[in-house]
Motif scaffolding. Structure first.
Motif, PDB file in Angstrom:
ATOM      1  N   LEU A   1      12.942  -0.291   9.965  1.00  0.00           N
ATOM      2  CA  LEU A   1      11.807  -0.547  10.436  1.00  0.00           C
ATOM      3  C   LEU A   1      11.599  -1.266  11.745  1.00  0.00           C
ATOM      4  N   GLU A   2      12.613  -2.396  11.672  1.00  0.00           N
ATOM      5  CA  GLU A   2      12.310  -3.032  12.650  1.00  0.00           C
ATOM      6  C   GLU A   2      13.294  -2.527  14.188  1.00  0.00           C
TER       7      GLU A   2
ATOM      8  N   GLY B   1      10.107   0.745  20.714  1.00  0.00           N
ATOM      9  CA  GLY B   1       8.664   1.095  21.127  1.00  0.00           C
ATOM     10  C   GLY B   1       7.606   1.990  20.258  1.00  0.00           C
ATOM     11  N   MET B   2       7.811   2.129  19.025  1.00  0.00           N
ATOM     12  CA  MET B   2       7.069   3.029  18.317  1.00  0.00           C
ATOM     13  C   MET B   2       5.844   2.073  17.908  1.00  0.00           C
ATOM     14  N   SER B   3       4.653   2.726  17.835  1.00  0.00           N
ATOM     15  CA  SER B   3       3.377   1.968  17.206  1.00  0.00           C
ATOM     16  C   SER B   3       3.479   1.742  15.771  1.00  0.00           C
ATOM     17  N   PRO B   4       2.594   0.807  14.983  1.00  0.00           N
ATOM     18  CA  PRO B   4       2.556   0.960  13.631  1.00  0.00           C
ATOM     19  C   PRO B   4       2.299   2.065  13.094  1.00  0.00           C
ATOM     20  N   MET B   5       1.401   2.846  13.554  1.00  0.00           N
ATOM     21  CA  MET B   5       0.963   4.001  13.027  1.00  0.00           C
ATOM     22  C   MET B   5       2.328   5.077  13.088  1.00  0.00           C
TER      23      MET B   5
ATOM     24  N   LEU C   1       4.923   4.073  10.665  1.00  0.00           N
ATOM     25  CA  LEU C   1       4.453   4.564   8.997  1.00  0.00           C
ATOM     26  C   LEU C   1       4.844   6.217   8.960  1.00  0.00           C
ATOM     27  N   ARG C   2       4.133   6.981  10.092  1.00  0.00           N
ATOM     28  CA  ARG C   2       4.189   8.489   9.876  1.00  0.00           C
ATOM     29  C   ARG C   2       5.621   9.090   9.880  1.00  0.00           C
ATOM     30  N   LYS C   3       6.441   8.161  10.811  1.00  0.00           N
ATOM     31  CA  LYS C   3       7.694   8.825  11.165  1.00  0.00           C
ATOM     32  C   LYS C   3       8.833   8.286  10.314  1.00  0.00           C
ATOM     33  N   VAL C   4       8.802   7.027   9.856  1.00  0.00           N
ATOM     34  CA  VAL C   4       9.978   6.350   9.235  1.00  0.00           C
ATOM     35  C   VAL C   4       9.343   5.999   7.718  1.00  0.00           C
ATOM     36  N   GLU C   5       8.211   5.166   7.776  1.00  0.00           N
ATOM     37  CA  GLU C   5       8.088   4.798   6.368  1.00  0.00           C
ATOM     38  C   GLU C   5       7.730   6.092   5.159  1.00  0.00           C
ATOM     39  N   LEU C   6       7.085   6.623   5.336  1.00  0.00           N
ATOM     40  CA  LEU C   6       6.511   7.550   4.635  1.00  0.00           C
ATOM     41  C   LEU C   6       7.514   8.760   4.380  1.00  0.00           C
ATOM     42  N   PRO C   7       8.410   9.374   5.341  1.00  0.00           N
ATOM     43  CA  PRO C   7       9.256  10.146   5.007  1.00  0.00           C
ATOM     44  C   PRO C   7      10.512   9.390   4.137  1.00  0.00           C
TER      45      PRO C   7
END
Length: 292
Positions: A190-191, A197-201, A204-210
């Motif tokens: 995540l860090e 430069g990824m936004s929080p959304m 979430l959408r491209k890293v956390e949820l997958p």
């Protein structure tokens, strides 16, 4: 010239052909290494996610069970009470109602539990996660028939009370698995995503949820099976479903009606679990699969 003296470029004893030594340094003729190199190996192909055994075994077993049940009913001696319970398309009506109860309740579970689980893992609402989990635990710890009775008193007889009770009863596995999946992500990943430069959304959408997909899908699968079983209790609140056949067989002591309702319920639960397992395999990100 001494005939026993070797020329400087002649290969020494024990050296492979094409290799020479000059002033103590070994070298190989140009092109020798390329000629002796083994051919490149073919790249390994990813194994199929769904094998033909996984795709055909359970449906074949269910088809055999339903065929045997149908043949048994054709030869069974049913009295007028049993015939009335199964006549006029009543079996198909109750089966369709059961599927509707399961599908609608699972839909509401998903649109409630997954967004709520995401919100409860955000920095501003993490402190509220224990309270939400405690409420969800209360909903599932309450006996389903008692919860349905309370809802019927409050909301009246009908499908609405049954659906409300099923959603309350099945929200816990999806909510807890969503929170656990998002909290279990590697903080360094995540860090790194934030560092590029990824936004929080976007994180979430491209890293956390997958990364959390496998746990979330396991919770959805559990909720589906729970809803199939809980839908049989909808009959006590006037919600219909296959529970009507089961209660009719018990109250009227008609074993044929009871067996039919029970077999259809079990077959539907196994079919839903099989479909959920296929979806779990297909939706799992390729990058999370361990290659043997």
């Amino acid at each position: 010239m001494n005939p026993s003296r070797k020329p400087p470029h002649s290969p020494g004893p024990g050296r492979p052909e094409g290799e020479h030594e000059v002033k103590g340094v070994a070298f190989r003729d140009v092109g020798e290494a390329e000629q002796e190199a083994p051919p490149p190996e073919e790249p390994l192909r990813d194994p199929p996610r769904i094998t033909w055994q996984k795709l055909t075994f359970l449906p074949a077993v269910l088809a055999v069970v339903l065929l045997v049940t149908w043949l048994w009913f054709r030869n069974a001696d049913l009295d007028s009470i049993a015939q009335n319970a199964l006549a006029n398309g009543n079996v198909w009506l109750r089966f369709r109602q059961h599927i509707e109860l399961t599908a609608i309740s699972t839909f509401f579970v998903l649109i409630i539990a997954i967004p709520l689980g995401i919100l409860l893992t955000r920095p501003g609402l993490r402190k509220a996660a224990p309270v939400a989990m405690a409420l969800a635990n209360i909903g599932q710890a309450t006996p389903a028939i008692g919860l349905l009775a309370l809802l019927v008193i409050w909301m009246g007889i009908g499908m609405k009370a049954a659906l409300f009770g099923m959603v309350i009863y099945a929200v816990l596995p999806v909510l807890s698995n969503t929170i656990a999946g998002l909290k279990g992500n590697d903080p360094t990943l995540l860090e790194a995503a934030r560092g590029i430069g990824m936004s929080p959304m976007g994180v979430l959408r491209k890293v956390e949820l997958p990364l959390a997909v496998p746990l979330i899908l396991a919770g959805v699968r559990t909720a589906l099976v729970l809803n199939v079983g809980t839908a049989t209790l909808a009959t006590f609140g006037g919600g219909g479903g296959l529970g009507d056949l089961i209660t009719t067989g018990i109250t009227n002591q008609r074993m044929a009606v009871l067996v039919l309702g029970s077999i259809l319920t079990v077959a539907l639960a196994l079919l839903v679990d099989w479909l959920a397992s296929l979806a779990e395999l297909l939706l799992r990100p390729r990058g999370l699969e361990v290659k043997s």
